[in-house]
Write a protein that holds these residues in place. Structure first.
Motif, PDB file in Angstrom:
ATOM      1  N   UNK A   1       0.978  -1.092  -0.129  1.00 59.94           N
ATOM      2  CA  UNK A   1      -0.034  -0.082  -0.100  1.00 59.94           C
ATOM      3  C   UNK A   1       0.800   1.235   0.200  1.00 59.94           C
ATOM      4  N   UNK A   2       0.430   2.356  -0.786  1.00 65.64           N
ATOM      5  CA  UNK A   2       1.416   3.433  -0.892  1.00 65.64           C
ATOM      6  C   UNK A   2       0.765   4.670   0.017  1.00 65.64           C
ATOM      7  N   UNK A   3      -0.435   4.343   0.678  1.00 72.15           N
ATOM      8  CA  UNK A   3      -0.831   5.180   1.495  1.00 72.15           C
ATOM      9  C   UNK A   3      -1.657   4.531   2.581  1.00 72.15           C
ATOM     10  N   UNK A   4      -1.807   5.213   3.873  1.00 71.36           N
ATOM     11  CA  UNK A   4      -2.359   4.602   5.158  1.00 71.36           C
ATOM     12  C   UNK A   4      -3.483   5.414   5.371  1.00 71.36           C
ATOM     13  N   UNK A   5      -4.119   4.821   6.108  1.00 73.44           N
ATOM     14  CA  UNK A   5      -5.530   5.545   6.976  1.00 73.44           C
ATOM     15  C   UNK A   5      -5.238   6.881   7.322  1.00 73.44           C
ATOM     16  N   UNK A   6      -3.933   7.046   7.927  1.00 67.54           N
ATOM     17  CA  UNK A   6      -3.471   8.372   8.353  1.00 67.54           C
ATOM     18  C   UNK A   6      -3.000   9.189   7.336  1.00 67.54           C
ATOM     19  N   UNK A   7      -2.727   8.862   6.320  1.00 67.32           N
ATOM     20  CA  UNK A   7      -2.401   9.838   5.158  1.00 67.32           C
ATOM     21  C   UNK A   7      -3.682  10.276   4.648  1.00 67.32           C
ATOM     22  N   UNK A   8      -4.770   9.414   4.582  1.00 70.21           N
ATOM     23  CA  UNK A   8      -5.965   9.953   3.899  1.00 70.21           C
ATOM     24  C   UNK A   8      -6.783  10.857   4.880  1.00 70.21           C
ATOM     25  N   UNK A   9      -6.498  10.537   6.161  1.00 69.46           N
ATOM     26  CA  UNK A   9      -7.172  11.185   7.407  1.00 69.46           C
ATOM     27  C   UNK A   9      -6.499  12.628   7.239  1.00 69.46           C
ATOM     28  N   UNK A  10      -5.248  12.761   7.132  1.00 67.95           N
ATOM     29  CA  UNK A  10      -4.533  14.056   6.955  1.00 67.95           C
ATOM     30  C   UNK A  10      -4.745  14.986   5.766  1.00 67.95           C
ATOM     31  N   UNK A  11      -5.645  14.229   4.921  1.00 64.03           N
ATOM     32  CA  UNK A  11      -5.700  14.924   3.536  1.00 64.03           C
ATOM     33  C   UNK A  11      -7.295  15.438   3.702  1.00 64.03           C
ATOM     34  N   UNK A  12      -8.118  14.799   4.545  1.00 70.86           N
ATOM     35  CA  UNK A  12      -9.503  15.495   4.535  1.00 70.86           C
ATOM     36  C   UNK A  12      -9.860  15.631   5.997  1.00 70.86           C
ATOM     37  N   UNK A  13     -10.752  16.562   6.357  1.00 71.98           N
ATOM     38  CA  UNK A  13     -10.980  16.624   7.614  1.00 71.98           C
ATOM     39  C   UNK A  13     -11.764  15.419   8.125  1.00 71.98           C
ATOM     40  N   UNK A  14     -11.787  15.500   9.696  1.00 73.23           N
ATOM     41  CA  UNK A  14     -12.336  14.294  10.167  1.00 73.23           C
ATOM     42  C   UNK A  14     -13.764  14.243   9.717  1.00 73.23           C
ATOM     43  N   UNK A  15     -14.408  15.435   9.934  1.00 72.96           N
ATOM     44  CA  UNK A  15     -15.997  15.536   9.478  1.00 72.96           C
ATOM     45  C   UNK A  15     -16.255  14.871   8.353  1.00 72.96           C
ATOM     46  N   UNK A  16     -15.437  15.344   7.313  1.00 75.42           N
ATOM     47  CA  UNK A  16     -15.474  14.991   5.917  1.00 75.42           C
ATOM     48  C   UNK A  16     -15.601  13.593   5.923  1.00 75.42           C
TER      49      UNK A  16
END
Length: 150
Positions: free
Chosen positions: A1-16
């Motif tokens: 995997x090239x990204x993790x949950x944390x990478x995605x969570x950092x790219x969008x707000x928690x609400x989104x």
């Protein structure tokens, strides 16, 4: 995997992330199974473009793939909720740019910085001779026939 949950969570707000992944209208946490599906989709799409050029999986993952896969995963999460005709322009542009970058990597216009020894070579198939040398075809045929009398 090239990204993790944390990478995605950092790219969008928690609400989104909650709104895009949690199908329970009253959920207060992201549905990590759906987030994982978005990540898998993005990474598998990237692998599909990289397959002919590099030996997969790329480990360690080149840093250039992180924003590409993040944009694709984010787009995947949004397409679950939004009619594609109503996509926000920046999100659609980011997805289109990510796919364009993958095409450029596939076509050799952009290099990932992976060592040459780590790149995939096309298999020799018929081109590869018995002693491992590449570049010459081996052909078998019946003995020559004399057609000069015709």
């Amino acid at each position: 995997m090239y990204i993790s949950r944390e990478d995605l969570a950092a790219a969008v707000s928690r609400t989104e992330l909650i709104q895009l992944s949690n199908d329970d209208g009253y959920g207060s946490e992201p549905d990590w199974a759906i987030v994982d599906r978005a990540i898998a989709y993005a990474c598998e799409l990237a692998d599909g473009y990289l397959m002919g050029r590099y030996t997969l999986p790329l480990d360690p993952a080149p840093s250039l793939l992180r924003p590409i896969c993040t944009d694709i995963a984010r787009w995947w999460l949004h397409q679950r909720r939004i009619n594609t005709a109503d996509f926000p322009k920046p999100l659609e542009a980011a997805h289109a740019n990510a796919v364009k970058l993958l095409e450029q990597i596939r076509d050799g216009k952009i290099h990932l910085g992976v060592r040459v020894g780590d790149t995939a070579e096309p298999s020799g198939g018929a081109v590869e001779q018995a002693h491992g040398e590449r570049g010459a075809y081996q052909v078998r045929a019946n003995s020559r026939q004399d057609w000069s009398g015709y």
